[in-house]
Scaffold this motif. Structure first.
Motif, PDB file in Angstrom:
ATOM      1  N   THR A 170       0.949  -1.253  -0.104  1.00  0.00           N
ATOM      2  CA  THR A 170       0.048  -0.146  -0.058  1.00  0.00           C
ATOM      3  C   THR A 170       0.970   1.195  -0.124  1.00  0.00           C
ATOM      4  OG1 THR A 170      -1.056  -1.279   1.774  1.00  0.00           O
ATOM      5  CG2 THR A 170      -2.111   0.661   1.120  1.00  0.00           C
ATOM      6  N   LEU A 212      -5.786   4.482  -7.339  1.00  0.00           N
ATOM      7  CA  LEU A 212      -6.885   3.670  -6.422  1.00  0.00           C
ATOM      8  C   LEU A 212      -6.505   2.123  -6.778  1.00  0.00           C
ATOM      9  CD1 LEU A 212      -9.430   4.421  -4.703  1.00  0.00           C
ATOM     10  CD2 LEU A 212     -10.906   4.218  -7.015  1.00  0.00           C
ATOM     11  N   ALA A 248      -3.475   0.955  -4.940  1.00  0.00           N
ATOM     12  CA  ALA A 248      -3.694   1.249  -3.512  1.00  0.00           C
ATOM     13  C   ALA A 248      -4.192  -0.294  -2.983  1.00  0.00           C
ATOM     14  CB  ALA A 248      -4.296   2.279  -3.074  1.00  0.00           C
ATOM     15  N   ALA A 249      -4.948  -0.870  -3.880  1.00  0.00           N
ATOM     16  CA  ALA A 249      -5.655  -2.171  -3.486  1.00  0.00           C
ATOM     17  C   ALA A 249      -5.204  -3.313  -4.132  1.00  0.00           C
ATOM     18  CB  ALA A 249      -7.009  -1.938  -3.799  1.00  0.00           C
ATOM     19  N   PRO A 298      -4.972  -6.416  -3.820  1.00  0.00           N
ATOM     20  CA  PRO A 298      -5.905  -7.776  -3.723  1.00  0.00           C
ATOM     21  C   PRO A 298      -6.802  -7.186  -5.017  1.00  0.00           C
ATOM     22  CG  PRO A 298      -5.721  -7.111  -1.750  1.00  0.00           C
ATOM     23  CD  PRO A 298      -4.909  -5.943  -2.296  1.00  0.00           C
ATOM     24  N   LEU A 299      -7.379  -6.331  -5.236  1.00  0.00           N
ATOM     25  CA  LEU A 299      -8.706  -6.168  -5.933  1.00  0.00           C
ATOM     26  C   LEU A 299      -7.919  -6.402  -7.516  1.00  0.00           C
ATOM     27  CD1 LEU A 299     -11.354  -5.211  -6.735  1.00  0.00           C
ATOM     28  CD2 LEU A 299     -10.497  -2.902  -7.026  1.00  0.00           C
ATOM     29  N   ARG A 349      -0.118 -10.260  10.605  1.00  0.00           N
ATOM     30  CA  ARG A 349       0.303  -8.817  10.721  1.00  0.00           C
ATOM     31  C   ARG A 349       0.990  -8.427  12.031  1.00  0.00           C
ATOM     32  NH1 ARG A 349      -1.662  -4.146   8.516  1.00  0.00           N
ATOM     33  NH2 ARG A 349      -3.265  -4.716   6.929  1.00  0.00           N
ATOM     34  N   MET A 373     -15.940   0.169  -0.076  1.00  0.00           N
ATOM     35  CA  MET A 373     -15.151  -1.145  -0.514  1.00  0.00           C
ATOM     36  C   MET A 373     -13.611  -1.049  -0.265  1.00  0.00           C
ATOM     37  SD  MET A 373     -16.257  -2.381  -4.248  1.00  0.00           S
ATOM     38  CE  MET A 373     -14.578  -2.005  -5.044  1.00  0.00           C
ATOM     39  N   PHE A 374     -13.142   0.145  -0.595  1.00  0.00           N
ATOM     40  CA  PHE A 374     -11.774   0.279  -0.693  1.00  0.00           C
ATOM     41  C   PHE A 374     -11.112   0.363   0.809  1.00  0.00           C
ATOM     42  CE2 PHE A 374     -12.194   0.943  -5.105  1.00  0.00           C
ATOM     43  CZ  PHE A 374     -10.749   0.487  -5.573  1.00  0.00           C
ATOM     44  N   TYR A 412     -10.870  -3.705   1.562  1.00  0.00           N
ATOM     45  CA  TYR A 412      -9.401  -3.599   0.989  1.00  0.00           C
ATOM     46  C   TYR A 412      -8.389  -2.983   1.726  1.00  0.00           C
ATOM     47  CZ  TYR A 412     -11.364  -5.881  -3.193  1.00  0.00           C
ATOM     48  OH  TYR A 412     -11.797  -6.880  -4.062  1.00  0.00           O
ATOM     49  N   LYS A 413      -9.053  -2.352   2.959  1.00  0.00           N
ATOM     50  CA  LYS A 413      -8.201  -1.813   3.899  1.00  0.00           C
ATOM     51  C   LYS A 413      -7.171  -0.799   3.376  1.00  0.00           C
ATOM     52  CE  LYS A 413      -8.663  -5.791   7.047  1.00  0.00           C
ATOM     53  NZ  LYS A 413      -9.363  -6.748   6.262  1.00  0.00           N
ATOM     54  N   VAL A 414      -7.609  -0.126   2.404  1.00  0.00           N
ATOM     55  CA  VAL A 414      -6.635   0.754   1.656  1.00  0.00           C
ATOM     56  C   VAL A 414      -6.731   2.242   2.663  1.00  0.00           C
ATOM     57  CG1 VAL A 414      -6.339   2.394  -0.174  1.00  0.00           C
ATOM     58  CG2 VAL A 414      -7.069   0.100  -0.580  1.00  0.00           C
TER      59      VAL A 414
END
Lengths: 455, 431
Positions: free
Chosen positions: A5, A417, A420-421, A423-424, A439, B204-205, B209-211
């Motif tokens: 991230t 965006l 930053a994600a 996994p998506l 973690r 959602m993010f 997704y823990k952004v």
């Protein structure tokens, strides 16, 4: 690979950093513990399945850069969809889609291909140009755009690292531009490098002091820096508007427009590659700023204090760091960096006199640049250059294809965006998710509204 | 004397209970500095003549007389009142007690009246107090809705920088749907849906997704600005007739109440969106502090692990809060295109979302206080409008600056440290 991230924290492994800074004499046992932890982490990463090629493949596709490429691909696809949906020829041909589908597909292809090739021609290399110099000109335009984005991005990133959210880029740039511009056209009789230097220093100081107000108020009264920097943006904007509209202050003599006279020759940043290219020495200043910020953050005690306060103000205070003072100095330095962007605008890019839109939205773009760059100086350099390219290419695309430049904003924001994600992105491309590990560090606290006062 | 001495120095002070000062001088400092600036203004630019304040409109039950005050005298009397408040504040602070809220309010009112008298002196036009107040109520609408949305989200632990994007998305969709259907109600509903959609992406993010939530918020703003501006120039400008000309909500005067002088036209002759705003502030306050849902939202925002332990589904609670917040902010977005004017323009929210964010923090994450902060902001903005009609001697840029300077002074001098919900901005990972 511990954190993909791009957050206000740097991408370095916190364990490595802790190991570097741990003093074995002061804390016996700590180093051993950290080393064991790191060994465990490495073991996690290296759990191989036996098939060497498959392992290699898995390491590649679960790496960070695949996500970055995937994010850019996704964002560009989304941009294409927008272009296709709003293109007139596509809409016409869609009317008889079932009769002759190839027409619509060809029109869609033309629209998207035309847009992105214009973007490339405007940002990197214009292969339609006659001479090499004309062909390479877009690249120099990209770097010219990148210079203030990088400088301002560094200012935002530095504040992020200290746990402060500097939304005040607009105001800081305006004040810096005003100071530098005032020296730039108002002072006469100084020879070339001295005049430029004076204007440069004045601008950087003005930016730093304007941001310093936010730091001072935060340190002394606990006023939240998000509110203060937003308000200071507006105050700076109206202050500069007033100065520009008042004869005898900043307004060009004999003019009714809210605009200053042009800068004097002796205060202008000279072109870097000769007069035929827009690129000026401001870009070199930005590169120097990148190196300076890297040194400041990673090699100086002041930078260590910045990061310590950003990670945990209470612990920093216990460790003997003067938190209020650090807050003020962070904002001073951050504002000075953003101020450099303002100076580059008036003394390099727009030397024919400026008005109150001289910041050109860079103060806000800088936030996205800092976030994409992971608040790390080199990352900011890369992100700023990318965004500079988008800006240059976007205007070329608007001119050539009639596609509004705002599509660049959409593509840029989608890239950030998606990056930053991870996994998506992996889920969309059906890439394997990296092995989930437990973690070790608590999740990053958001820097915006959670940084409590230094109580 | 039982206190022992070390090296001859008495330590009796240390032996007693240690006095902890919780009151600082910063309020006094700010009050004094502002008063000094005000006095300086009166001295350097004295304004002779009379200031006339019109208190009534034609429709009132009975007509209040137009107040005619000698400008300079009034201004100096107000300064004296403010000075008395500063004196009181000094005495209270010296005694280790806080400056009471009524004193600060009196101070602000005195300076306001004095400033208005000074600015309106000798003007051929009357200063309409009704116009000043009702304009303030109207101008604060998007800020208050945005701030309410911000409060709900942040109380659940999700920082919402994307208020600006939610307002803009709401304004855009309200314009398109409102124009297509010719019904402001449809526009309002569409705005709520669009803003909820932005909130869904945020959720959602940020939750799944823990952004980092600041990143998502900032980026969503850019995304919405880009999308709406792109669609505006590609679609709305060519098809302005059908796609970008809405029917606005009409004002709904409340019978009888609207004819009460001063209060009536300000509060009881507004559009449905404004009435809904008052209701919404009360509803959000009630929901957050007096319902099970609110307790859960606050628990999830302060200590998600504890909430999880007692069986609250943290993720679901946060999603619900964020979506609700988005819906509320959407109402504020609709204000732009179905109440204020009848079409959408590029980036028409002009930073109101950031002001709403400031109002959230200024109001210390409390719905009522955040709404009051929004109202203060609307008032300061409208003050500038009204004074430019009267013909104020202050350059217009400084009047335009006023709301922001007032907010700065208030934040620095009166509010001080604002403490966010403990888990605000922290994604929750179940262990």
């Amino acid at each position: 690979m511990s954190a993909q991230t791009p957050g206000p924290r740097g991408p370095e492994n916190p364990l490595d950093e802790a190991l570097e800074t741990a003093d074995p004499a002061a804390e016996p046992g700590l180093v051993e513990e950290l080393e064991q932890e790191r060994a465990r982490e490495r073991a996690d990463l290296a759990e191989d399945t036996g098939d060497r090629w498959r392992d290699a493949m898995r390491h590649v596709v679960s790496g960070g850069w695949v996500v970055s490429v995937g994010a850019i691909v996704l964002a560009v696809l989304a941009g294409s969809v927008m272009i296709v949906l709003t293109d007139e020829r596509v809409q016409e041909t869609a009317g008889y889609f079932f009769a002759r589908p190839t027409d619509m597909l060809a029109a869609a292809g033309d629209a998207v291909g035309g847009a992105y090739s214009a973007l490339f021609r405007g940002a990197v290399y214009n292969y339609q140009a006659d001479t090499f110099a004309a062909a390479i000109r877009p690249l120099t335009q990209t770097l010219t755009n990148a210079a203030p984005l990088v400088a301002a991005g560094l200012g935002v990133a530095l504040a992020f690292r200290a746990g402060l959210f500097n939304i005040g880029g607009q105001g800081q740039m305006l004040m810096a531009a005003t100071a530098a511009g005032w020296i730039g056209f108002g002072v006469t009789g100084l020879p070339f490098p001295l005049h430029l230097l004076l204007a440069l220093v004045a601008g950087v100081l003005a930016g730093g002091l304007w941001a310093g107000i936010a730091g001072f108020l935060k340190a002394r009264t606990g006023a939240h820096e998000v509110i203060v920097t937003i308000m200071l943006n507006y105050v700076a904007f109206y202050l500069v508007s007033y100065l520009l509209a008042t004869p005898g202050l900043l307004q060009a003599p004999g003019s009714a427009n809210p605009k200053t006279p042009p800068m004097r020759e002796s205060a202008i940043l000279p072109p870097l590659l000769g007069g035929q290219f827009p690129l000026h020495w401001g870009f070199v200043l930005s590169l120097l700023a990148v190196a300076l910020v890297w040194w400041l953050l990673n090699r100086s005690s002041l930078g260590f204090a910045f990061r310590a306060v950003g990670e945990n103000p209470k612990a920093a205070r216990v460790a003997g760091i003067d938190v209020p003072r650090t807050t003020v100095s962070v904002m001073l330095v951050a504002g000075a960096l953003v101020g450099l962007a303002g100076v580059q605008q008036v003394l390099g890019t727009v030397t024919t006199g400026f008005s109150s839109d001289i910041d050109a939205g860079i103060g806000f773009d800088a936030i996205t640049v800092a976030l994409l760059g992971g608040s790390n100086p080199w990352g900011v350099l890369a992100a700023g250059t990318l965004f500079g390219g988008f800006k240059a290419g976007g205007s070329a695309m608007q001119a050539a294809e009639g596609i509004p430049i705002e599509i660049v904003l959409v593509v840029q924001s989608l890239i950030v965006l998606f990056i930053a994600a991870p996994p998506l992105v992996r889920a969309i491309f059906r890439l394997p998710q990296p092995a989930t590990r437990r973690r070790r560090t608590p999740p990053v606290r958001s820097t915006a509204t959670t940084t409590e006062g230094q109580a | 004397m039982t206190a022992t001495t070390v090296d001859g120095a008495p330590v009796s002070a240390a032996a007693g209970p240690r006095a902890v000062r919780t009151v600082t001088w910063k309020t006094v400092t700010v009050l004094a500095v502002v008063l000094a600036l005000y006095a300086l203004l009166l001295l350097l630019a004295p304004h002779e003549g009379a200031a006339r304040f019109r208190l009534s409109t034609d429709r009132d039950l009975f007509v209040l007389p137009t107040l005619e005050l000698p400008a300079l005298t009034t201004a100096w009397v107000c300064a004296a009142v403010a000075l008395a408040v500063v004196g009181l504040a000094v005495a209270r602070t010296r005694g280790g007690r806080r400056v009471p809220v009524w004193a600060t309010a009196l101070y602000a009112a005195a300076l306001l009246v004095g400033f208005l008298a000074w600015a309106a002196a000798g003007s051929p036009r009357d200063l309409s107090v009704v116009g000043l107040l009702s304009g303030a109520v109207v101008l604060c609408v998007p800020i208050v809705y945005g701030a309410l949305g911000g409060v709900i989200g942040e109380r659940a632990g999700v920082v919402n920088i994307a208020i600006e994007g939610q307002l803009l998305a709401g304004a855009f969709t309200a314009a398109v749907v409102g124009s297509l259907t010719d019904s402001p109600w449809a526009g309002l509903l569409a705005a709520v849906l669009a803003s909820t959609l932005v909130a869904l992406v945020l959720g959602m993010f940020a939750i799944t997704y823990k952004v980092n939530q600041v990143i998502v918020g900032v980026v969503l703003n850019v995304l919405v600005i880009g999308l709406t501006s792109f669609l505006y120039s590609q679609v709305l400008v060519p098809g302005a007739e059908t796609l970008n000309s809405t029917t606005r909500f009409a004002r709904i005067p409340v019978p009888f109440l609207e004819r009460i002088p001063l209060v009536g036209p300000v509060l009881f002759n507004q559009t449905i969106v404004v009435y809904l705003m008052f209701v919404m502030v009360a509803v959000v306050w009630f929901a957050l502090y007096r319902t099970r849902w609110g307790l859960r939202v606050r628990a999830v925002g302060e200590h998600p692990k504890a909430a999880d332990t007692v069986g609250i589904d943290v993720v679901r609670t946060r999603y619900r809060a964020v979506l609700t917040a988005g819906a509320v902010a959407g109402l504020g977005g609709a204000f732009y295109t179905v109440v204020s004017i009848n079409q959408f323009n590029r980036e028409m929210t002009a930073g109101a979302g950031f002001i709403a964010l400031a109002a959230v923090i200024f109001g210390k994450w409390d719905p009522v206080r955040a709404a009051l902060a929004g109202l203060l902001f609307g008032f300061a903005t409208n003050l500038q409008n009204v004074l430019s009609v009267v013909g104020s001697p202050v350059p217009s840029q400084f009047m335009l600056m006023l709301p922001y300077v007032v907010t700065l002074l208030a934040v620095a001098g009166l509010v001080g440290r604002s403490r966010a919900p403990a888990a605000d901005g922290v994604p929750y990972t179940k262990e």
